[in-house]
Design a protein around this motif. Structure first.
Motif, short mmCIF file in Angstrom:
data_model
loop_
_atom_site.label_atom_id
_atom_site.label_comp_id
_atom_site.label_asym_id
_atom_site.label_seq_id
_atom_site.Cartn_x
_atom_site.Cartn_y
_atom_site.Cartn_z
N VAL A 198 0.84 -1.21 0.00
CA VAL A 198 0.00 0.00 0.00
C VAL A 198 0.87 1.25 0.00
O VAL A 198 0.61 2.21 -0.73
CB VAL A 198 -0.94 -0.01 1.22
N ALA A 199 1.91 1.25 0.82
CA ALA A 199 2.78 2.42 0.91
C ALA A 199 3.46 2.72 -0.42
O ALA A 199 3.61 3.87 -0.82
CB ALA A 199 3.82 2.22 2.01
N LEU A 200 3.87 1.68 -1.13
CA LEU A 200 4.59 1.88 -2.38
C LEU A 200 3.71 2.51 -3.46
O LEU A 200 4.22 3.06 -4.45
CB LEU A 200 5.17 0.56 -2.88
N SER A 255 14.24 11.17 -4.69
CA SER A 255 15.32 10.39 -4.09
C SER A 255 14.71 9.41 -3.09
O SER A 255 13.58 9.60 -2.62
CB SER A 255 16.32 11.30 -3.40
N LEU A 256 15.45 8.36 -2.73
CA LEU A 256 14.94 7.41 -1.74
C LEU A 256 14.64 8.11 -0.42
O LEU A 256 13.65 7.82 0.26
CB LEU A 256 15.93 6.27 -1.54
N HIS A 257 15.51 9.04 -0.04
CA HIS A 257 15.30 9.77 1.21
C HIS A 257 14.00 10.60 1.13
O HIS A 257 13.21 10.62 2.09
CB HIS A 257 16.49 10.68 1.48
N ASP A 258 13.78 11.27 -0.01
CA ASP A 258 12.56 12.07 -0.14
C ASP A 258 11.32 11.18 -0.17
O ASP A 258 10.27 11.56 0.37
CB ASP A 258 12.63 12.92 -1.41
N HIS A 259 11.42 10.01 -0.81
CA HIS A 259 10.30 9.06 -0.76
C HIS A 259 10.01 8.68 0.69
O HIS A 259 8.84 8.63 1.11
CB HIS A 259 10.64 7.80 -1.56
#
Length: 604
Positions: free
Chosen positions: A53-55, A63-67
């Motif tokens: 669900v989160a994805l 960026s991964l950090h911003d995600h």
């Protein structure tokens, strides 16, 4: 102190970190978990239901950090633990489920042979019973346009009153005495001749031709799409620019510009003014012809368009916050099939419900202006546009629009509102790697008739209409870019033929399901805006909450076809279903013969 109304916001994605977004995938329940399966590559990963669900919130390039930061804001149960969420995202990336923005950049920066010369454009004015506006626009063209740079000029007259047609034809005659490029008047008589010519040449497609072009089939209904179809048929094989009759031929920029280009999913910026004098003090008039400006990149491949706009290559930062579903399809030769410009003055919308879709910077400008939200609701003096050249997948409303009619563009639905959204959906369906480019300048949009906003705020809850067909079409979109144009057109035709053959119960069920999806998506937007509204004032929070409650209430109802906007009172659902089937069948017939009709009308 920095003025918040003129400060240039930091460009999104300025971080040097790589950007990623979830690739298109299926979620399959397997043994108490969820198997995520990427459609294009077959990459797979088993995750918990909560992670799956989160994805779904990771469809834009970040960026991964911003995600991770975005996810902890959306899901309080994550406890703000950015580090743990980032580690999970790294596992998802390593499994091949995230599309790297670097891959898109490689596709766009690959070698290309796009160096063909672009011919001059054809400019078309469309009008309906506004001869004073036509007169003003023609004078504006003589002052502000380099008319010798236009291959041809057309005035397409959809007026109902004979006196207005006479006035428009006379205005064109006077214009031609002064213009280096003559304008062709295309009024009711010329339109009737084109209709009969097309039917004589293509008798097997008579039903579809009449559906698109015969105004008498649409009594009492706006026929914006019909006029645009005439423009398409009269400019086959050309790059054309369509102007509404109530604009001026002048280009302005606002002091919100940024360097470079950006890709986004269609959102526009806005500013709010008391009156025209207010925005005239802030806007800067440019010294170029907006018709020439539209033609600058119209029809170019993406790589060439980027270079024309001063960008040597596509960088990941250009893609920040753009959706991976369409960015993953673009390449060096993706053609700019539509160009748009912003507007100054009247926003061109039928109501003020669009305010809830604005991004934070525009909301801050709105609420900082004298009168705040109340003034924004009551007045119709706006800037709508972009602060930098912006690529997106589908066009939105633009009072001046460029169309690369050398490609097989779809027809517009000939009547009703929402024809522009439907056109954009069909364009994306037929040309999935194509692009729309909105320039970072605007033209004045100044209706002569008085238009006032609703100080109480217009309802924002979707109620259905042509916009529902967007989702209906998207359901059938072929995922593989290798599916050819002829097959895509055939699928699109079948989609409308299927709609025309549904039972009353089937149509009602589709209407309710499609409307519920629109309303649920709108509710999500309202809730996101509400979460971000703490610093924007109580008036704005109450406005959002009223609309949120209205949307929740609408989702708890079970509307029927007779509840569609514009349906006369006491009309039964069976009659509405029959009208929908008739229109779907007519449009399907029009699509079946559209390519041949274009050829018959070429150089007419």
């Amino acid at each position: 102190m920095t003025d918040p109304l003129t400060e240039r916001a930091t460009a999104p994605g300025t971080s040097a970190e790589p950007l990623y977004a979830m690739a298109a995938h299926d979620s399959l329940p397997v043994a108490g978990a969820v198997l995520l399966l990427v459609r294009a590559t077959g990459a797979r990963l088993s995750v918990t239901a909560d992670v799956a669900v989160a994805l779904q919130q990771c469809t834009a390039f970040r960026s991964l950090h911003d995600h991770a930061q975005h996810l902890v804001q959306q899901f309080p149960q994550l406890g703000g633990n950015v580090a743990d969420v980032t580690r999970v995202l790294q596992q998802v990336r390593d499994a091949g489920l995230l599309l790297p923005a670097a891959q898109v950049c490689e596709q766009v920066n690959a070698p290309t042979a796009d160096t063909a010369d672009l011919d001059r454009t054809v400019a078309c004015i469309i009008t309906c019973d506004r001869p004073a506006a036509v007169e003003r626009l023609l004078e504006s063209l003589l002052r502000g346009a380099r008319l010798a740079r236009q291959k041809q000029l057309l005035l397409i007259d959809d007026s109902r009153e004979a006196a207005n047609c006479t006035a428009n034809a006379a205005a064109v005659e006077r214009f031609n005495l002064l213009s280096p490029t003559s304008m062709r008047y295309f009024g009711p008589q010329e339109q009737a001749q084109l209709l009969q010519h097309a039917i004589a040449q293509l008798p097997r497609h008579e039903t579809g031709i009449r559906f698109l072009l015969q105004r008498e089939l649409w009594p009492g209904v706006p026929t914006y799409g019909r006029a645009r179809n005439l423009a398409l048929l009269l400019t086959v094989g050309e790059r054309c620019i369509i102007l509404d009759d109530d604009v001026l031929c002048a280009a302005y920029t606002l002091p919100y510009g940024q360097a470079g280009v950006v890709f986004n999913d269609g959102g526009r910026q806005a500013d709010f003014y008391r009156d025209a004098r207010d925005w005239q003090q802030l806007a800067v008039k440019q010294d170029f012809d907006p018709l020439v400006g539209h033609g600058r990149c119209l029809g170019m491949g993406l790589q060439r368009a980027l270079r024309t706009l001063g960008q040597d290559r596509l960088e990941q930062t250009h893609l920040a916050e753009a959706g991976a579903d369409w960015c993953g399809r673009i390449n060096a030769d993706s053609r700019v099939l539509v160009t748009q410009s912003g507007s100054l003055g009247d926003p061109g919308t039928s109501n003020n419900g669009w305010l809830v879709n604005l991004e934070p910077t525009s909301l801050q400008r709105m609420l900082a202006r004298p009168g705040g939200l109340g003034a924004a609701l009551a007045l119709r003096e706006n800037w709508l546009g972009q602060g930098q050249p912006t690529f997106t997948v589908r066009p939105v409303i633009s009072q001046v629009t460029g169309l690369d009619n050398r490609a097989l563009l779809p027809p517009y639905f000939p009547a009703l509102r929402g024809e522009d959204q439907l056109f954009g959906s069909m364009l994306d369906f037929l040309h999935p790697d194509s692009l729309t480019l909105e320039y970072d300048w605007a033209v004045p949009h100044l209706p002569l008739e008085e238009r006032r906003g609703n100080p109480a705020g217009d309802p924002t809850v979707p109620r259905g209409g042509l916009n529902q067909l967007v989702g209906y079409i998207d359901e059938a979109q072929p995922e593989d870019p290798g599916v050819g144009l002829a097959t895509r057109m055939a699928v699109l035709c079948c989609r409308f033929e299927e709609l025309g053959e549904l039972s009353d119960a089937g149509l009602a069920a589709r209407f309710r399901a499609g409307l519920a999806r629109l309303q649920a998506a709108h509710l999500q937007t309202l809730e996101e805006r509400f979460r971000d509204s703490s610093a924007l004032g109580e008036d704005w929070r109450q406005y959002l909450e009223r609309n949120r409650q209205a949307c929740v209430a609408a989702l708890q109802q079970s509307p029927g076809l007779a509840d569609l906007p514009g349906v006369p009172a006491a009309t039964g659902s069976a009659a509405v279903a029959a009208a929908i089937r008739q229109r779907a069948t007519g449009f399907a017939a029009a699509l079946r013969g559209w390519d041949e009709l274009r050829e018959v009308c070429r150089h007419h």
